[in-house]
Design a protein around this motif. Structure first.
Motif, mmCIF file in Angstrom:
data_model
loop_
_atom_site.group_PDB
_atom_site.id
_atom_site.type_symbol
_atom_site.label_atom_id
_atom_site.label_comp_id
_atom_site.label_asym_id
_atom_site.label_seq_id
_atom_site.Cartn_x
_atom_site.Cartn_y
_atom_site.Cartn_z
ATOM 1 N N GLN A 1 0.838 -1.200 0.000
ATOM 2 C CA GLN A 1 0.000 0.000 0.000
ATOM 3 C C GLN A 1 0.868 1.243 0.000
ATOM 4 O O GLN A 1 1.853 1.328 0.756
ATOM 5 C CB GLN A 1 -0.917 0.000 1.227
ATOM 6 N N THR A 2 0.483 2.207 -0.848
ATOM 7 C CA THR A 2 1.115 3.516 -0.865
ATOM 8 C C THR A 2 0.100 4.536 -0.374
ATOM 9 O O THR A 2 -1.111 4.297 -0.426
ATOM 10 C CB THR A 2 1.600 3.870 -2.272
ATOM 11 N N PRO A 3 0.561 5.691 0.099
ATOM 12 C CA PRO A 3 -0.359 6.689 0.648
ATOM 13 C C PRO A 3 -1.451 7.081 -0.343
ATOM 14 O O PRO A 3 -1.168 7.362 -1.501
ATOM 15 C CB PRO A 3 0.556 7.867 0.961
ATOM 16 N N GLY A 4 -2.679 7.061 0.133
ATOM 17 C CA GLY A 4 -3.801 7.461 -0.685
ATOM 18 C C GLY A 4 -4.322 6.406 -1.632
ATOM 19 O O GLY A 4 -5.291 6.650 -2.365
ATOM 20 N N GLU A 5 -3.675 5.239 -1.624
ATOM 21 C CA GLU A 5 -4.091 4.165 -2.519
ATOM 22 C C GLU A 5 -4.661 2.995 -1.719
ATOM 23 O O GLU A 5 -4.405 2.850 -0.519
ATOM 24 C CB GLU A 5 -2.910 3.666 -3.343
ATOM 25 N N GLU A 6 -5.423 2.157 -2.408
ATOM 26 C CA GLU A 6 -5.941 0.966 -1.759
ATOM 27 C C GLU A 6 -4.836 -0.086 -1.643
ATOM 28 O O GLU A 6 -3.856 -0.069 -2.383
ATOM 29 C CB GLU A 6 -7.119 0.394 -2.567
ATOM 30 N N ARG A 7 -5.049 -0.983 -0.702
ATOM 31 C CA ARG A 7 -4.092 -2.066 -0.525
ATOM 32 C C ARG A 7 -4.143 -2.985 -1.751
ATOM 33 O O ARG A 7 -5.221 -3.384 -2.198
ATOM 34 C CB ARG A 7 -4.431 -2.829 0.756
ATOM 35 N N GLU A 8 -2.962 -3.321 -2.258
ATOM 36 C CA GLU A 8 -2.836 -4.039 -3.527
ATOM 37 C C GLU A 8 -2.275 -5.439 -3.294
ATOM 38 O O GLU A 8 -1.276 -5.607 -2.580
ATOM 39 C CB GLU A 8 -1.901 -3.262 -4.459
ATOM 40 N N PHE A 9 -2.894 -6.424 -3.922
ATOM 41 C CA PHE A 9 -2.417 -7.796 -3.836
ATOM 42 C C PHE A 9 -1.063 -7.934 -4.527
ATOM 43 O O PHE A 9 -0.857 -7.394 -5.621
ATOM 44 C CB PHE A 9 -3.421 -8.737 -4.486
ATOM 45 N N VAL A 10 -0.159 -8.676 -3.898
ATOM 46 C CA VAL A 10 1.160 -8.939 -4.474
ATOM 47 C C VAL A 10 1.324 -10.427 -4.771
ATOM 48 O O VAL A 10 1.639 -10.810 -5.896
ATOM 49 C CB VAL A 10 2.273 -8.464 -3.525
#
Length: 122
Positions: free
Chosen positions: A39-48
């Protein structure tokens, strides 16, 4: 309850490598999945990536295929994320998570670690 503790983040130059670790403890059951998200600031949590604990089936986001490898150590109850050929766009807080079923949706994961920062400089 499942407790997850990540480690291994840091600062690396583009093209470099890092290995993240996530140690699991508590009531983990026999059939479950461990996932890595970022996750980066302002973004949704992303699957890796994710791995099935029994059998070792692995799943990856397209953005990391061929560069990242998820693995686990059954004895140490630890899951790893080996990250190679890192890019500045891989910069994020990385979280490990636990789920009874496979999903790339973070809402399907019940337990989360505290996160570890990965910063890739250009």
């Amino acid at each position: 309850q499942v407790q997850l503790v990540e480690s291994g983040g840091g600062l690396v130059q583009a093209g470099g490598s890092l290995r993240l670790s996530c140690s699991a403890s508590g009531r983990t059951f026999s059939w479950y999945y461990m996932g890595w998200f970022r996750q980066t600031p302002g973004e949704e949590r992303e699957f890796v990536a994710a791995i099935r604990w029994t059998g070792g089936n692995t799943y990856y986001a397209d953005s990391v295929k061929g560069r990242f490898t998820i693995s686990r150590d059954n004895v140490k109850n630890t899951v790893y994320l080996q990250m190679n050929s890192l890019k500045p766009e891989d910069t994020a807080v990385y979280y490990c998570a636990w789920s009874r079923t496979y999903s790339d949706d973070p809402r399907r994961y019940d337990y989360w670690g505290q996160g570890t920062q990965v910063t890739v400089s250009s």
